[in-house]
Design a protein around this motif. Sequence first.
Motif, PDB file in Angstrom:
ATOM      1  N   PHE A 292       0.733  -1.475   0.117  1.00  0.00           N
ATOM      2  CA  PHE A 292       0.068   0.018   0.389  1.00  0.00           C
ATOM      3  C   PHE A 292       0.735   1.543  -0.372  1.00  0.00           C
ATOM      4  O   PHE A 292       0.714   2.311  -0.556  1.00  0.00           O
ATOM      5  CB  PHE A 292      -0.718  -0.010   0.962  1.00  0.00           C
ATOM      6  CG  PHE A 292      -2.158   1.345   1.509  1.00  0.00           C
ATOM      7  CD1 PHE A 292      -2.923   1.309  -0.100  1.00  0.00           C
ATOM      8  CD2 PHE A 292      -1.841   2.131   2.373  1.00  0.00           C
ATOM      9  CE1 PHE A 292      -3.794   2.248   0.374  1.00  0.00           C
ATOM     10  CE2 PHE A 292      -2.417   2.760   2.361  1.00  0.00           C
ATOM     11  CZ  PHE A 292      -3.739   3.190   1.706  1.00  0.00           C
ATOM     12  N   GLY A 293       2.309   1.262   1.131  1.00  0.00           N
ATOM     13  CA  GLY A 293       2.842   2.650   0.979  1.00  0.00           C
ATOM     14  C   GLY A 293       3.601   2.211  -0.460  1.00  0.00           C
ATOM     15  O   GLY A 293       3.908   3.798  -1.168  1.00  0.00           O
ATOM     16  N   VAL A 294       3.962   1.843  -1.067  1.00  0.00           N
ATOM     17  CA  VAL A 294       4.984   1.347  -2.592  1.00  0.00           C
ATOM     18  C   VAL A 294       4.069   2.464  -3.373  1.00  0.00           C
ATOM     19  O   VAL A 294       3.718   3.973  -4.422  1.00  0.00           O
ATOM     20  CB  VAL A 294       4.868   0.377  -3.020  1.00  0.00           C
ATOM     21  CG1 VAL A 294       5.703   0.691  -4.434  1.00  0.00           C
ATOM     22  CG2 VAL A 294       5.796  -0.605  -2.292  1.00  0.00           C
ATOM     23  N   TYR A 295       2.451   1.906  -3.307  1.00  0.00           N
ATOM     24  CA  TYR A 295       1.471   2.540  -4.259  1.00  0.00           C
ATOM     25  C   TYR A 295       1.077   4.377  -3.342  1.00  0.00           C
ATOM     26  O   TYR A 295       1.016   4.911  -4.823  1.00  0.00           O
ATOM     27  CB  TYR A 295      -0.180   2.195  -3.890  1.00  0.00           C
ATOM     28  CG  TYR A 295      -1.499   2.315  -4.746  1.00  0.00           C
ATOM     29  CD1 TYR A 295      -1.633   2.695  -5.924  1.00  0.00           C
ATOM     30  CD2 TYR A 295      -2.248   2.866  -2.563  1.00  0.00           C
ATOM     31  CE1 TYR A 295      -2.583   3.834  -5.873  1.00  0.00           C
ATOM     32  CE2 TYR A 295      -3.205   3.908  -3.284  1.00  0.00           C
ATOM     33  CZ  TYR A 295      -3.665   4.443  -4.649  1.00  0.00           C
ATOM     34  OH  TYR A 295      -4.376   5.109  -4.781  1.00  0.00           O
ATOM     35  N   LEU A 296       1.000   4.514  -2.896  1.00  0.00           N
ATOM     36  CA  LEU A 296       1.008   6.118  -2.171  1.00  0.00           C
ATOM     37  C   LEU A 296       1.659   6.704  -2.836  1.00  0.00           C
ATOM     38  O   LEU A 296       1.840   7.869  -3.012  1.00  0.00           O
ATOM     39  CB  LEU A 296       1.064   5.745  -0.999  1.00  0.00           C
ATOM     40  CG  LEU A 296      -0.260   5.820   0.108  1.00  0.00           C
ATOM     41  CD1 LEU A 296       0.042   6.480   2.033  1.00  0.00           C
ATOM     42  CD2 LEU A 296      -1.302   7.060  -0.334  1.00  0.00           C
TER      43      LEU A 296
ATOM     44  N   SER B 271       8.851   2.349   3.403  1.00  0.00           N
ATOM     45  CA  SER B 271       9.206   2.421   4.354  1.00  0.00           C
ATOM     46  C   SER B 271       7.236   2.292   5.549  1.00  0.00           C
ATOM     47  O   SER B 271       7.440   1.791   6.411  1.00  0.00           O
ATOM     48  CB  SER B 271       9.099   3.296   5.173  1.00  0.00           C
ATOM     49  OG  SER B 271       7.761   4.786   3.585  1.00  0.00           O
ATOM     50  N   GLY B 272       6.302   1.676   4.477  1.00  0.00           N
ATOM     51  CA  GLY B 272       4.900   1.509   4.834  1.00  0.00           C
ATOM     52  C   GLY B 272       4.927  -0.297   5.666  1.00  0.00           C
ATOM     53  O   GLY B 272       4.118   0.463   7.166  1.00  0.00           O
ATOM     54  N   GLY B 273       5.931  -1.203   5.528  1.00  0.00           N
ATOM     55  CA  GLY B 273       6.363  -2.177   6.227  1.00  0.00           C
ATOM     56  C   GLY B 273       6.185  -1.721   7.863  1.00  0.00           C
ATOM     57  O   GLY B 273       5.834  -1.557   8.915  1.00  0.00           O
ATOM     58  N   VAL B 274       7.682  -0.936   8.479  1.00  0.00           N
ATOM     59  CA  VAL B 274       8.112  -1.025   9.322  1.00  0.00           C
ATOM     60  C   VAL B 274       6.809   0.614  10.323  1.00  0.00           C
ATOM     61  O   VAL B 274       6.828   0.920  11.364  1.00  0.00           O
ATOM     62  CB  VAL B 274       9.335   0.195   9.168  1.00  0.00           C
ATOM     63  CG1 VAL B 274       9.580   0.994   8.909  1.00  0.00           C
ATOM     64  CG2 VAL B 274      10.409  -0.592  10.866  1.00  0.00           C
ATOM     65  N   LEU B 275       6.514   1.063   9.468  1.00  0.00           N
ATOM     66  CA  LEU B 275       5.909   2.177  10.725  1.00  0.00           C
ATOM     67  C   LEU B 275       4.269   1.734  11.104  1.00  0.00           C
ATOM     68  O   LEU B 275       4.270   2.274  12.417  1.00  0.00           O
ATOM     69  CB  LEU B 275       4.962   3.033   8.693  1.00  0.00           C
ATOM     70  CG  LEU B 275       3.918   4.027   9.132  1.00  0.00           C
ATOM     71  CD1 LEU B 275       4.910   5.116  10.548  1.00  0.00           C
ATOM     72  CD2 LEU B 275       3.032   4.823   8.201  1.00  0.00           C
ATOM     73  N   VAL B 276       3.805   0.450  10.195  1.00  0.00           N
ATOM     74  CA  VAL B 276       2.803  -0.269  10.210  1.00  0.00           C
ATOM     75  C   VAL B 276       3.122  -0.944  11.924  1.00  0.00           C
ATOM     76  O   VAL B 276       1.996  -1.828  12.846  1.00  0.00           O
ATOM     77  CB  VAL B 276       1.795  -0.800   9.909  1.00  0.00           C
ATOM     78  CG1 VAL B 276       0.731  -1.642  10.668  1.00  0.00           C
ATOM     79  CG2 VAL B 276       1.534  -0.554   8.830  1.00  0.00           C
ATOM     80  N   SER B 277       4.032  -1.407  11.994  1.00  0.00           N
ATOM     81  CA  SER B 277       4.532  -2.060  12.754  1.00  0.00           C
ATOM     82  C   SER B 277       5.385  -1.339  13.554  1.00  0.00           C
ATOM     83  O   SER B 277       4.635  -1.499  15.332  1.00  0.00           O
ATOM     84  CB  SER B 277       6.185  -2.571  12.426  1.00  0.00           C
ATOM     85  OG  SER B 277       6.428  -3.558  11.463  1.00  0.00           O
TER      86      SER B 277
ATOM     87  N   ASP C  50       0.668   9.771   7.337  1.00  0.00           N
ATOM     88  CA  ASP C  50       2.174   9.800   7.987  1.00  0.00           C
ATOM     89  C   ASP C  50       2.759   8.993   6.395  1.00  0.00           C
ATOM     90  O   ASP C  50       4.009  10.238   7.684  1.00  0.00           O
ATOM     91  CB  ASP C  50       2.650   8.612   9.164  1.00  0.00           C
ATOM     92  CG  ASP C  50       1.842   9.033  10.619  1.00  0.00           C
ATOM     93  OD1 ASP C  50       1.500   9.879  10.678  1.00  0.00           O
ATOM     94  OD2 ASP C  50       2.071   7.748  11.571  1.00  0.00           O
ATOM     95  N   MET C  51       2.595   8.878   5.623  1.00  0.00           N
ATOM     96  CA  MET C  51       3.668   8.449   4.399  1.00  0.00           C
ATOM     97  C   MET C  51       3.176   9.793   3.555  1.00  0.00           C
ATOM     98  O   MET C  51       4.845   9.857   3.330  1.00  0.00           O
ATOM     99  CB  MET C  51       3.112   7.366   4.115  1.00  0.00           C
ATOM    100  CG  MET C  51       4.274   5.763   4.482  1.00  0.00           C
ATOM    101  SD  MET C  51       3.453   4.041   3.693  1.00  0.00           S
ATOM    102  CE  MET C  51       4.984   4.925   2.392  1.00  0.00           C
ATOM    103  N   THR C  52       2.209   9.773   3.826  1.00  0.00           N
ATOM    104  CA  THR C  52       1.974  11.676   3.204  1.00  0.00           C
ATOM    105  C   THR C  52       3.099  12.228   2.943  1.00  0.00           C
ATOM    106  O   THR C  52       3.771  12.992   2.206  1.00  0.00           O
ATOM    107  CB  THR C  52       0.740  12.019   2.333  1.00  0.00           C
ATOM    108  OG1 THR C  52      -0.674  10.824   2.490  1.00  0.00           O
ATOM    109  CG2 THR C  52       0.571  13.386   1.957  1.00  0.00           C
ATOM    110  N   LYS C  53       2.515  12.599   4.276  1.00  0.00           N
ATOM    111  CA  LYS C  53       3.962  13.552   5.139  1.00  0.00           C
ATOM    112  C   LYS C  53       5.086  13.218   4.889  1.00  0.00           C
ATOM    113  O   LYS C  53       5.651  14.029   4.049  1.00  0.00           O
ATOM    114  CB  LYS C  53       3.490  13.471   6.387  1.00  0.00           C
ATOM    115  CG  LYS C  53       4.447  14.567   7.581  1.00  0.00           C
ATOM    116  CD  LYS C  53       3.880  14.971   8.827  1.00  0.00           C
ATOM    117  CE  LYS C  53       4.650  15.933   9.758  1.00  0.00           C
ATOM    118  NZ  LYS C  53       5.277  15.618  10.250  1.00  0.00           N
ATOM    119  N   ALA C  54       5.600  12.353   4.925  1.00  0.00           N
ATOM    120  CA  ALA C  54       7.400  11.827   4.100  1.00  0.00           C
ATOM    121  C   ALA C  54       7.260  11.794   2.920  1.00  0.00           C
ATOM    122  O   ALA C  54       8.643  12.482   2.985  1.00  0.00           O
ATOM    123  CB  ALA C  54       7.506  10.782   4.978  1.00  0.00           C
ATOM    124  N   ILE C  55       6.109  11.783   2.128  1.00  0.00           N
ATOM    125  CA  ILE C  55       6.494  11.840   0.628  1.00  0.00           C
ATOM    126  C   ILE C  55       7.001  13.412   0.325  1.00  0.00           C
ATOM    127  O   ILE C  55       7.563  13.348  -0.269  1.00  0.00           O
ATOM    128  CB  ILE C  55       5.683  11.351   0.546  1.00  0.00           C
ATOM    129  CG1 ILE C  55       5.542   9.612   0.321  1.00  0.00           C
ATOM    130  CG2 ILE C  55       5.514  11.332  -1.436  1.00  0.00           C
ATOM    131  CD1 ILE C  55       3.450   8.781  -0.240  1.00  0.00           C
TER     132      ILE C  55
END
Length: 422
Positions: A193-197, A350-356, A381-386
């Motif tokens: 999902f993070g890759v897609y985002l 980075s979506g994996g470690v984020l949900v971890s 959270d990922m949108t902010k980092a991107i």
Amino acid sequence: MTKAYDQFINLQKKLKEVSDLAGFSESFYNIIKEPERIIEANIPVKMDDGTTKTFRAFRSAHSSALGPSKGGVRFDESVTYEEVKVLSTLMSLKVALLGLPLGGGKGGIVVDPKKLSERELEGLSRGFVRAINNYIGPRIDVPAPDVNTNAKIMGYFTDEYIALNGGRHDIATFTGKSVDMGGSLGRAEATGFGVYLTIKKYYEKIGKSLEGATFALQGFGNVGSFAAKYLVEDGAKLIALNSKDKNAESGSSAVFDANGLDPETLEKARETTGSALNIDAKKISNEEFFALDCDILIPAAMENVIDETNAENVKARLVVEAANGPVTEAGEAILNEKNISLIPDILANSGGVLVSHYEWIQNITGSYWDEEEVRNKQEKDMTKAIEEVFETADKYKVNYRKAAFILSLSRIEKALKLRGRI
Ligand code: NAD
């Protein structure tokens, strides 16, 4: 010198280059160029045949500037001391990029787990926890699954940890656990999902729609299959899949369909035949796959697959590192020359470690979230980092990898300054 040693030296060079570019001090570089702590252990395991075998193991904690270390443990014959150094350093950058209160960790055992019985595997997993027990914990270092490890191994780790520590149920010591023993919902989909985002946000930035955008994908495992699902749902077209499965029809390494492959059909083929490649579509070679004319190329399988031997042929406009380290230094230099944009692994996957990290929070607070809450929080959270990476790239006029490094390092540097270390 080994490949991992070369990778470590190259990573140090990149850290130095970026530190200098952003104006960080030599003292700072001297701190982050090496992990803070590396444990090396020799783990004895009583084998089924009555003999005792010893296995070499490592656990590296790169930086505690921002918080406890976090990162996977792999069970693989290729594990080396240098490899865990490289991977723990990259984990520090990945978690700092997301703004998490964590540092980077990585561990590994030199073993081919396929050669062990279930009982031997459990013995080895418990032995690893005994070896590192004093250096792990929710506020010290938090291991997780990686290559050839999974929720089952996390179950053994957690049980041994509780037993060794007077029955304390500090289950936040490990993440990637089964949902039934404290794992987070939404973890399986999180990396894809993070890759897609990241791709969606990149397309928004360049003022284009994903509708009709073509992509070629390498790897249809956890990361690749979910990335494909979300991209296709948003209108993108999967024109080729490259994979390596022992059950693939002989001679085939990739399938191609200009009209688009359906992720559900691929999923079904994978489930029923053992390979997503066993579908009715044109077979193409590895070389043809990497040279396809498409908008997006997504290596989501393994490291070092785009290098000086094939980067020249890449025709995609964007390469997204869904796997860890799929583009070599030399490969990246060629892509840069060809003006092909690259979204680096420490952002894209980075979506994996984020949900971890969400799992860690849920374990600590004892309050559990539904899937929608996890998904919404990940998106925010990922949108902010991107967006921060895009802004930093514009500000410093550098590519996305260097921008991501600058952002991460600036957060680690600030914490070290506030703590009076530099
Ligand atoms: P996986 O084992 O579920 O799937 C791997 C896929 O890659 C399979 O489809 C396999 O056929 C394919 N593959 C393996 N070797 C190949 C080769 N030589 N050529 C072509 N295809 C090949 O693994 P995964 O969890 O999807 O992880 C993929 C990558 O993403 C790895 O680099 C991993 O470190 C990275 N990653 C994964 C996560 C996660 O949450 N799973 C998080 C961050 C990074």
